[in-house]
Design a protein around this motif. Structure first.
Motif, PDB file in Angstrom:
ATOM      1  N   ALA A 102      19.872  72.993  47.636  1.00 19.04           N
ATOM      2  CA  ALA A 102      20.776  72.972  48.790  1.00 19.04           C
ATOM      3  C   ALA A 102      22.194  72.631  48.345  1.00 19.04           C
ATOM      4  O   ALA A 102      23.167  73.246  48.808  1.00 19.04           O
ATOM      5  CB  ALA A 102      20.288  71.966  49.838  1.00 19.04           C
ATOM      6  N   LEU A 103      22.342  71.660  47.436  1.00 16.50           N
ATOM      7  CA  LEU A 103      23.655  71.294  46.926  1.00 16.50           C
ATOM      8  C   LEU A 103      24.276  72.474  46.175  1.00 16.50           C
ATOM      9  O   LEU A 103      25.455  72.776  46.345  1.00 16.50           O
ATOM     10  CB  LEU A 103      23.568  70.076  46.005  1.00 16.50           C
ATOM     11  CG  LEU A 103      23.121  68.757  46.632  1.00 16.50           C
ATOM     12  CD1 LEU A 103      22.993  67.683  45.545  1.00 16.50           C
ATOM     13  CD2 LEU A 103      24.047  68.307  47.731  1.00 16.50           C
ATOM     14  N   GLU A 104      23.489  73.137  45.355  1.00 17.40           N
ATOM     15  CA  GLU A 104      23.998  74.263  44.567  1.00 17.40           C
ATOM     16  C   GLU A 104      24.432  75.416  45.471  1.00 17.40           C
ATOM     17  O   GLU A 104      25.489  76.020  45.254  1.00 17.40           O
ATOM     18  CB  GLU A 104      22.946  74.745  43.563  1.00 17.40           C
ATOM     19  CG  GLU A 104      23.374  75.950  42.756  1.00 17.40           C
ATOM     20  CD  GLU A 104      24.671  75.767  41.996  1.00 17.40           C
ATOM     21  OE1 GLU A 104      25.415  76.770  41.847  1.00 17.40           O
ATOM     22  OE2 GLU A 104      24.966  74.647  41.528  1.00 17.40           O
ATOM     23  N   ALA A 105      23.644  75.724  46.479  1.00 13.08           N
ATOM     24  CA  ALA A 105      23.988  76.823  47.383  1.00 13.08           C
ATOM     25  C   ALA A 105      25.307  76.541  48.101  1.00 13.08           C
ATOM     26  O   ALA A 105      26.174  77.413  48.199  1.00 13.08           O
ATOM     27  CB  ALA A 105      22.854  77.057  48.387  1.00 13.08           C
ATOM     28  N   GLU A 111      32.991  77.080  46.413  1.00 15.44           N
ATOM     29  CA  GLU A 111      33.796  77.603  45.304  1.00 15.44           C
ATOM     30  C   GLU A 111      34.415  78.939  45.712  1.00 15.44           C
ATOM     31  O   GLU A 111      35.560  79.226  45.362  1.00 15.44           O
ATOM     32  CB  GLU A 111      32.947  77.772  44.050  1.00 15.44           C
ATOM     33  CG  GLU A 111      32.644  76.465  43.351  1.00 15.44           C
ATOM     34  CD  GLU A 111      31.785  76.641  42.128  1.00 15.44           C
ATOM     35  OE1 GLU A 111      32.148  76.066  41.076  1.00 15.44           O
ATOM     36  OE2 GLU A 111      30.757  77.349  42.190  1.00 15.44           O
ATOM     37  N   GLY A 112      33.697  79.727  46.487  1.00 20.83           N
ATOM     38  CA  GLY A 112      34.221  80.982  46.987  1.00 20.83           C
ATOM     39  C   GLY A 112      35.393  80.810  47.931  1.00 20.83           C
ATOM     40  O   GLY A 112      36.196  81.721  48.123  1.00 20.83           O
ATOM     41  N   LEU A 113      35.512  79.622  48.528  1.00 26.11           N
ATOM     42  CA  LEU A 113      36.621  79.301  49.429  1.00 26.11           C
ATOM     43  C   LEU A 113      37.789  78.650  48.689  1.00 26.11           C
ATOM     44  O   LEU A 113      38.809  78.341  49.300  1.00 26.11           O
ATOM     45  CB  LEU A 113      36.150  78.354  50.537  1.00 26.11           C
ATOM     46  CG  LEU A 113      35.063  78.877  51.460  1.00 26.11           C
ATOM     47  CD1 LEU A 113      34.587  77.762  52.396  1.00 26.11           C
ATOM     48  CD2 LEU A 113      35.556  80.076  52.257  1.00 26.11           C
ATOM     49  N   GLY A 114      37.617  78.394  47.396  1.00 23.91           N
ATOM     50  CA  GLY A 114      38.686  77.789  46.619  1.00 23.91           C
ATOM     51  C   GLY A 114      38.423  76.369  46.156  1.00 23.91           C
ATOM     52  O   GLY A 114      39.269  75.758  45.511  1.00 23.91           O
ATOM     53  N   ALA A 115      37.263  75.810  46.476  1.00 22.96           N
ATOM     54  CA  ALA A 115      36.915  74.463  46.011  1.00 22.96           C
ATOM     55  C   ALA A 115      36.617  74.498  44.518  1.00 22.96           C
ATOM     56  O   ALA A 115      36.315  75.554  43.948  1.00 22.96           O
ATOM     57  CB  ALA A 115      35.698  73.925  46.770  1.00 22.96           C
ATOM     58  N   THR A 116      36.677  73.330  43.899  1.00 22.50           N
ATOM     59  CA  THR A 116      36.375  73.190  42.484  1.00 22.50           C
ATOM     60  C   THR A 116      35.176  72.269  42.327  1.00 22.50           C
ATOM     61  O   THR A 116      35.119  71.199  42.926  1.00 22.50           O
ATOM     62  CB  THR A 116      37.581  72.582  41.730  1.00 22.50           C
ATOM     63  OG1 THR A 116      38.721  73.423  41.956  1.00 22.50           O
ATOM     64  CG2 THR A 116      37.311  72.462  40.245  1.00 22.50           C
ATOM     65  N   ARG A 117      34.245  72.718  41.503  1.00 23.46           N
ATOM     66  CA  ARG A 117      33.034  71.938  41.212  1.00 23.46           C
ATOM     67  C   ARG A 117      33.381  70.797  40.270  1.00 23.46           C
ATOM     68  O   ARG A 117      34.096  70.988  39.287  1.00 23.46           O
ATOM     69  CB  ARG A 117      32.011  72.855  40.562  1.00 23.46           C
ATOM     70  CG  ARG A 117      30.698  72.214  40.194  1.00 23.46           C
ATOM     71  CD  ARG A 117      29.832  73.161  39.376  1.00 23.46           C
ATOM     72  NE  ARG A 117      29.583  74.412  40.063  1.00 23.46           N
ATOM     73  CZ  ARG A 117      28.396  74.763  40.578  1.00 23.46           C
ATOM     74  NH1 ARG A 117      27.366  73.966  40.457  1.00 23.46           N
ATOM     75  NH2 ARG A 117      28.261  75.925  41.183  1.00 23.46           N
TER      76      ARG A 117
END
Length: 144
Positions: A102-105, A111-117
């Motif tokens: 769930a966390l990975e999904a 990330e597709g919205l611009g967040a950074t892992r």
């Protein structure tokens, strides 16, 4: 002593609308209607003095349950770790591999919205796993 009925969470940022729209997508929030007498937020923004245009934006929980998020432009950039951060609860009640999936999904979606892992913090017998992230301006938050 009275009790607090509502809270608003305020973000200092360089680009208020950009950061607000990111959080709308993360949380399923919406942009509230513009003030009375204005057809759009763009129209309202153009009515402000030049130095105030683009200086603030907000988003709200469409159900009215969650806090309002307010984003205000500040001149200085982010220079240190947040003292307060949001935990986006995507794995509540899940453990082990199911929680990690769930966390990975959600991490991949954001990330597709611009967040950074950031760092994946694995369960340690006391806390469940969580994924550290950064929003589009580098503000830390966790997928929990």
């Amino acid at each position: 002593m009275g009790s607090v009925k509502q809270v608003q969470i305020t973000f200092d940022c360089a680009e208020p609308e950009r950061v607000a729209r990111f959080w709308c997508e993360v949380l399923g929030y919406v942009v509230p209607p513009p003030p009375p007498g204005f057809e759009s937020w763009d129209e309202f923004d153009r009515s402000l003095p030049a130095e105030r245009q683009g200086s603030a934006f907000a988003c709200v929980d469409p159900t009215g349950v969650g806090p309002r998020l307010f984003f205000q432009r500040v001149p200085e950039g982010k220079i240190a770790k947040n003292r307060v951060h949001l935990d986006v609860r995507v794995g509540t009640g899940l453990v082990g591999e199911e929680r990690l999936a769930a966390l990975e999904a959600e991490c991949a979606r954001l990330e597709g919205l611009g967040a950074t892992r950031g760092t994946l913090l694995l369960a340690d017998g006391f806390n469940e796993s969580c994924q550290v992230m950064q929003d589009v301006e580098g503000n830390e938050f966790c997928l929990d």
